[in-house]
Design a protein around this motif. Structure first.
Motif, PDB file in Angstrom:
ATOM      1  N   ASP A 171      -5.235  -6.401  -3.306  1.00  0.00           N
ATOM      2  CA  ASP A 171      -6.164  -5.329  -2.968  1.00  0.00           C
ATOM      3  C   ASP A 171      -6.060  -4.238  -4.034  1.00  0.00           C
ATOM      4  OD1 ASP A 171      -6.998  -2.726  -1.830  1.00  0.00           O
ATOM      5  OD2 ASP A 171      -7.301  -3.880   0.011  1.00  0.00           O
ATOM      6  N   PRO A 172      -7.184  -3.728  -4.537  1.00  0.00           N
ATOM      7  CA  PRO A 172      -7.133  -2.699  -5.586  1.00  0.00           C
ATOM      8  C   PRO A 172      -6.382  -1.431  -5.172  1.00  0.00           C
ATOM      9  CG  PRO A 172      -9.398  -3.450  -5.243  1.00  0.00           C
ATOM     10  CD  PRO A 172      -8.553  -4.119  -4.199  1.00  0.00           C
ATOM     11  N   LYS A 173      -6.238  -1.178  -3.889  1.00  0.00           N
ATOM     12  CA  LYS A 173      -5.523   0.021  -3.434  1.00  0.00           C
ATOM     13  C   LYS A 173      -4.013  -0.191  -3.420  1.00  0.00           C
ATOM     14  CE  LYS A 173      -9.173   0.800  -0.253  1.00  0.00           C
ATOM     15  NZ  LYS A 173      -9.399   0.319   1.062  1.00  0.00           N
ATOM     16  N   GLU A 174      -3.578  -1.436  -3.543  1.00  0.00           N
ATOM     17  CA  GLU A 174      -2.152  -1.735  -3.474  1.00  0.00           C
ATOM     18  C   GLU A 174      -1.471  -1.455  -4.809  1.00  0.00           C
ATOM     19  OE1 GLU A 174      -1.415  -5.673  -1.979  1.00  0.00           O
ATOM     20  OE2 GLU A 174      -2.933  -5.456  -0.437  1.00  0.00           O
ATOM     21  N   VAL A 175      -0.227  -1.034  -4.729  1.00  0.00           N
ATOM     22  CA  VAL A 175       0.584  -0.774  -5.916  1.00  0.00           C
ATOM     23  C   VAL A 175       1.915  -1.494  -5.740  1.00  0.00           C
ATOM     24  CG1 VAL A 175       1.798   0.973  -7.261  1.00  0.00           C
ATOM     25  CG2 VAL A 175      -0.479   1.467  -6.351  1.00  0.00           C
ATOM     26  N   THR A 209      -1.205  -1.236 -11.935  1.00  0.00           N
ATOM     27  CA  THR A 209       0.023  -1.694 -11.301  1.00  0.00           C
ATOM     28  C   THR A 209       0.452  -2.998 -11.949  1.00  0.00           C
ATOM     29  OG1 THR A 209       1.116  -2.170  -9.189  1.00  0.00           O
ATOM     30  CG2 THR A 209      -1.108  -3.028  -9.456  1.00  0.00           C
ATOM     31  N   THR A 210       1.670  -3.367 -11.727  1.00  0.00           N
ATOM     32  CA  THR A 210       2.150  -4.679 -12.146  1.00  0.00           C
ATOM     33  C   THR A 210       1.626  -5.706 -11.141  1.00  0.00           C
ATOM     34  OG1 THR A 210       4.140  -3.694 -13.067  1.00  0.00           O
ATOM     35  CG2 THR A 210       4.235  -6.047 -12.569  1.00  0.00           C
ATOM     36  N   VAL A 211       1.287  -6.879 -11.627  1.00  0.00           N
ATOM     37  CA  VAL A 211       0.811  -7.969 -10.782  1.00  0.00           C
ATOM     38  C   VAL A 211       1.775  -9.133 -10.940  1.00  0.00           C
ATOM     39  CG1 VAL A 211      -1.060  -9.631 -10.409  1.00  0.00           C
ATOM     40  CG2 VAL A 211      -1.593  -7.268 -11.026  1.00  0.00           C
ATOM     41  N   VAL A 212       2.123  -9.779  -9.839  1.00  0.00           N
ATOM     42  CA  VAL A 212       2.945 -10.985  -9.887  1.00  0.00           C
ATOM     43  C   VAL A 212       2.039 -12.167  -9.560  1.00  0.00           C
ATOM     44  CG1 VAL A 212       4.876 -12.234  -8.861  1.00  0.00           C
ATOM     45  CG2 VAL A 212       5.043  -9.761  -9.224  1.00  0.00           C
ATOM     46  N   VAL A 213       2.060 -13.172 -10.427  1.00  0.00           N
ATOM     47  CA  VAL A 213       1.281 -14.395 -10.241  1.00  0.00           C
ATOM     48  C   VAL A 213       2.261 -15.545 -10.136  1.00  0.00           C
ATOM     49  CG1 VAL A 213      -0.458 -15.935 -11.221  1.00  0.00           C
ATOM     50  CG2 VAL A 213      -0.625 -13.464 -11.617  1.00  0.00           C
ATOM     51  N   ILE A 263       0.858  -1.174   0.000  1.00  0.00           N
ATOM     52  CA  ILE A 263       0.000   0.000   0.000  1.00  0.00           C
ATOM     53  C   ILE A 263       0.900   1.231   0.000  1.00  0.00           C
ATOM     54  CG2 ILE A 263      -1.774   1.278   1.253  1.00  0.00           C
ATOM     55  CD1 ILE A 263      -2.758  -1.464   2.303  1.00  0.00           C
ATOM     56  N   PRO A 264       0.734   2.094  -1.019  1.00  0.00           N
ATOM     57  CA  PRO A 264       1.624   3.257  -1.132  1.00  0.00           C
ATOM     58  C   PRO A 264       1.490   4.217   0.056  1.00  0.00           C
ATOM     59  CG  PRO A 264       0.136   3.095  -3.025  1.00  0.00           C
ATOM     60  CD  PRO A 264      -0.246   2.028  -2.074  1.00  0.00           C
ATOM     61  N   ARG A 265       2.617   4.828   0.422  1.00  0.00           N
ATOM     62  CA  ARG A 265       2.607   5.852   1.471  1.00  0.00           C
ATOM     63  C   ARG A 265       1.820   7.061   0.988  1.00  0.00           C
ATOM     64  NH1 ARG A 265       7.757   5.016   0.597  1.00  0.00           N
ATOM     65  NH2 ARG A 265       8.096   7.176   0.032  1.00  0.00           N
ATOM     66  N   SER A 266       1.166   7.726   1.885  1.00  0.00           N
ATOM     67  CA  SER A 266       0.428   8.935   1.555  1.00  0.00           C
ATOM     68  C   SER A 266       1.383   9.956   0.950  1.00  0.00           C
ATOM     69  CB  SER A 266      -0.215   9.494   2.823  1.00  0.00           C
ATOM     70  OG  SER A 266      -0.919  10.660   2.511  1.00  0.00           O
ATOM     71  N   GLY A 267       0.990  10.520  -0.196  1.00  0.00           N
ATOM     72  CA  GLY A 267       1.822  11.519  -0.848  1.00  0.00           C
ATOM     73  C   GLY A 267       2.875  10.954  -1.780  1.00  0.00           C
ATOM     74  N   SER A 268       3.039   9.624  -1.839  1.00  0.00           N
ATOM     75  CA  SER A 268       4.056   9.050  -2.731  1.00  0.00           C
ATOM     76  C   SER A 268       3.562   9.102  -4.169  1.00  0.00           C
ATOM     77  CB  SER A 268       4.373   7.601  -2.337  1.00  0.00           C
ATOM     78  OG  SER A 268       3.288   6.759  -2.662  1.00  0.00           O
ATOM     79  N   GLU A 269       4.492   8.995  -5.130  1.00  0.00           N
ATOM     80  CA  GLU A 269       4.096   9.082  -6.541  1.00  0.00           C
ATOM     81  C   GLU A 269       3.239   7.887  -6.968  1.00  0.00           C
ATOM     82  OE1 GLU A 269       7.573   7.476  -9.386  1.00  0.00           O
ATOM     83  OE2 GLU A 269       8.177   9.177  -8.152  1.00  0.00           O
ATOM     84  N   GLU A 270       3.305   6.766  -6.230  1.00  0.00           N
ATOM     85  CA  GLU A 270       2.492   5.610  -6.572  1.00  0.00           C
ATOM     86  C   GLU A 270       1.036   5.777  -6.132  1.00  0.00           C
ATOM     87  OE1 GLU A 270       5.426   4.921  -4.743  1.00  0.00           O
ATOM     88  OE2 GLU A 270       6.597   4.463  -6.517  1.00  0.00           O
ATOM     89  N   GLU A 271       0.818   6.643  -5.111  1.00  0.00           N
ATOM     90  CA  GLU A 271      -0.538   6.806  -4.594  1.00  0.00           C
ATOM     91  C   GLU A 271      -1.450   7.350  -5.690  1.00  0.00           C
ATOM     92  OE1 GLU A 271      -2.561   8.502  -0.591  1.00  0.00           O
ATOM     93  OE2 GLU A 271      -1.254   9.875  -1.647  1.00  0.00           O
ATOM     94  N   GLY A 272      -2.608   6.760  -5.827  1.00  0.00           N
ATOM     95  CA  GLY A 272      -3.582   7.218  -6.801  1.00  0.00           C
ATOM     96  C   GLY A 272      -3.419   6.633  -8.188  1.00  0.00           C
ATOM     97  N   LYS A 273      -2.375   5.855  -8.432  1.00  0.00           N
ATOM     98  CA  LYS A 273      -2.220   5.204  -9.733  1.00  0.00           C
ATOM     99  C   LYS A 273      -3.360   4.210  -9.929  1.00  0.00           C
ATOM    100  CE  LYS A 273       2.704   5.251 -10.761  1.00  0.00           C
ATOM    101  NZ  LYS A 273       3.877   4.424 -10.971  1.00  0.00           N
TER     102      LYS A 273
END
Length: 155
Positions: free
Chosen positions: A135-139, A78-82, A65-75
């Motif tokens: 989780d959809p919020k995870e990056v 994301t890449t998924v690893v299976v 889960i991206p840190r608040s204010g990080s560039e990943e937040e709100g993307k």
């Protein structure tokens, strides 16, 4: 049936493989490992399966889960690893080649998709499927992938 019959495991494995194959244009890296055991060493095969499954499961317990204010937040993407960990009877399944080329990776997944259904899945002893982020919020960042999945080879 308790939800884990060989047939159901084979369907799950086939469904995951077909879903991955349908998304092959989105693949960025891959990796495969295999080890062959004689039929007299079923315990060794099961032990290695458990070892590999536990190793993969440990990677997937982490939340991305991206840190608040990080560039990943709100993307939005994301890449998924299976990860698929499979214990299958026989020696026809092609495991070599994933990660070395897109075609080789497709061949590995297509081989598993087909072989897991032999004799209604009776050849499939066990399978574990892991994916992250769940989780959809995870990056999942490139750094996360390099640190947690160093075995992946860029396609």
């Amino acid at each position: 049936s308790g939800g884990n019959s060989n047939y159901e495991l084979a369907r799950l494995t086939n469904d995951v493989c077909l879903t991955l194959l349908r998304k092959s244009d989105d693949w960025v890296s891959a990796h495969s490992e295999s080890k062959w055991f004689s039929e007299n060493d079923a315990g060794g095969a099961e032990s290695l399966f458990n070892n590999w499954a536990n190793k993969e499961a440990a990677k997937f317990e982490k939340e991305y889960i991206p840190r608040s204010g990080s560039e990943e937040e709100g993307k939005l993407g994301t890449t998924v690893v299976v990860s698929l960990v499979v214990e299958i009877l026989g020696d026809s399944t092609k495991f070599d080649g994933a990660g070395y080329s897109l075609i080789g990776t497709k061949e590995v997944i297509a081989s598993l998709a087909a072989d897991c259904q032999v004799e209604d899945g009776e050849c499939l002893n066990a399978v574990e499927v892991f994916w992250t982020p769940s989780d959809p919020k995870e990056v999942l960042t490139n750094r996360d992938i390099i640190v947690d999945f160093p075995e992946l080879i860029t396609l």
